[in-house]
Write a protein that holds these residues in place. Sequence first.
Motif, PDB file in Angstrom:
ATOM      1  N   ASN A  30      -2.130  -5.468  -1.211  1.00  0.00           N
ATOM      2  CA  ASN A  30      -2.074  -5.435   0.247  1.00  0.00           C
ATOM      3  C   ASN A  30      -3.410  -5.861   0.841  1.00  0.00           C
ATOM      4  O   ASN A  30      -3.489  -6.498   1.882  1.00  0.00           O
ATOM      5  CB  ASN A  30      -1.732  -4.017   0.723  1.00  0.00           C
ATOM      6  N   GLU A  92      -2.378  -1.103  -9.368  1.00  0.00           N
ATOM      7  CA  GLU A  92      -1.524  -2.246  -9.033  1.00  0.00           C
ATOM      8  C   GLU A  92      -1.741  -3.405 -10.003  1.00  0.00           C
ATOM      9  O   GLU A  92      -0.797  -4.111 -10.372  1.00  0.00           O
ATOM     10  CB  GLU A  92      -1.776  -2.718  -7.599  1.00  0.00           C
ATOM     11  N   LYS A 178       7.220  -6.656 -10.036  1.00  0.00           N
ATOM     12  CA  LYS A 178       6.575  -6.748  -8.725  1.00  0.00           C
ATOM     13  C   LYS A 178       7.606  -6.650  -7.598  1.00  0.00           C
ATOM     14  O   LYS A 178       7.318  -6.102  -6.526  1.00  0.00           O
ATOM     15  CB  LYS A 178       5.803  -8.061  -8.603  1.00  0.00           C
ATOM     16  N   LYS A 182       7.275  -4.109  -4.487  1.00  0.00           N
ATOM     17  CA  LYS A 182       7.287  -4.506  -3.073  1.00  0.00           C
ATOM     18  C   LYS A 182       8.455  -3.847  -2.323  1.00  0.00           C
ATOM     19  O   LYS A 182       8.327  -3.477  -1.153  1.00  0.00           O
ATOM     20  CB  LYS A 182       7.352  -6.026  -2.947  1.00  0.00           C
ATOM     21  N   GLU A 185       7.507  -0.455  -1.459  1.00  0.00           N
ATOM     22  CA  GLU A 185       6.611  -0.462  -0.289  1.00  0.00           C
ATOM     23  C   GLU A 185       7.380  -0.689   1.004  1.00  0.00           C
ATOM     24  O   GLU A 185       6.794  -0.744   2.083  1.00  0.00           O
ATOM     25  CB  GLU A 185       5.556  -1.564  -0.431  1.00  0.00           C
ATOM     26  N   LEU A 187       8.878  -3.454   1.761  1.00  0.00           N
ATOM     27  CA  LEU A 187       8.683  -4.851   2.142  1.00  0.00           C
ATOM     28  C   LEU A 187       9.902  -5.642   1.654  1.00  0.00           C
ATOM     29  O   LEU A 187       9.841  -6.402   0.681  1.00  0.00           O
ATOM     30  CB  LEU A 187       7.381  -5.394   1.540  1.00  0.00           C
ATOM     31  N   VAL A 190       9.751  -9.526   1.619  1.00  0.00           N
ATOM     32  CA  VAL A 190       8.841  -9.990   0.565  1.00  0.00           C
ATOM     33  C   VAL A 190       9.538  -9.911  -0.787  1.00  0.00           C
ATOM     34  O   VAL A 190       9.485 -10.847  -1.597  1.00  0.00           O
ATOM     35  CB  VAL A 190       7.544  -9.161   0.550  1.00  0.00           C
ATOM     36  N   ALA A 191      10.209  -8.799  -1.043  1.00  0.00           N
ATOM     37  CA  ALA A 191      10.913  -8.615  -2.310  1.00  0.00           C
ATOM     38  C   ALA A 191      12.009  -9.650  -2.496  1.00  0.00           C
ATOM     39  O   ALA A 191      12.154 -10.237  -3.583  1.00  0.00           O
ATOM     40  CB  ALA A 191      11.502  -7.203  -2.383  1.00  0.00           C
TER      41      ALA A 191
END
Length: 271
Positions: A30, A92, A178, A182, A185, A187, A190-191
């Motif tokens: 991030n 991360e 990943k 994401k 999170e 997101l 994004v994912a």
Amino acid sequence: MSSYTSYKSLCAAVALGLSIASLSFTAQANGEITDQVNHLKAHLDEYNEEVTWLEDKYDGFVTRYEENGAEAVDTQELIDYWEEVNFHSAIETQYIPLYATIWQNIYGIKTGIENGASAKEVRQYQQTLTKTFWQALGAVKLAAHYQDKGVIGKVKTTEKAPTTAPEIVADIEKRLDKVVAKYAEQLKEVATTMVHDTYMERFEGIEGALIEQDASLVEALEKDFNVTLPQAIESGKSVDDVRGIVEAMKQKLSKAQTLLKKAEQNRKDVF
């Protein structure tokens, strides 16, 4: 299971991952990833202090909610605590499955409070989060040991594309981890983009060679990439559900990797 036994199990899992470089990969955090992630051993005391600080912060936060209700807390602080510490980048870049679990439980606390969950329910997420922080610290300590021995390479902020088919499969698996992180999170876009890019930039590169070995396996993975996983993300399935789909995909990818390695070896034997 004792904490020591749990720690030993974690270490075994992490050590196994080292053989396919699962503890070290190009990461997009991030915030900025500083060079401290390439000198883990020198920062272990700092990470230990940060995990203790995080434990106190989240415990205190939930206690305020328990005693005084939602009006006494600001749920944005739950995210701010985690993003404030250097340990955030350390885990991360070294072991993303635990990184995803951390986010999953942070949002468990956050959405629970925002939806009026009982203090007991929220406390369960907080306790799991604390446990995961200490597990993550164990993973980073193990990574620091291997990094110091030169087994783990430096974290890079620019991506080097894999070349051989087995390397591409390994990269796909890391990218899928990943995706889970994401999504944890929250997101979602994004994912979803990461799933699409992984399919276009990686899977399509091995599709032809894999069809020659197992066409039905290719068909199954195409459905996973283009239907099953994106739909789970878009429909707001739980993080555990999305993780389950990814784990099933990784089992298929493991089979693909074995087939491609065998085919590659056969070609070498011929020539």
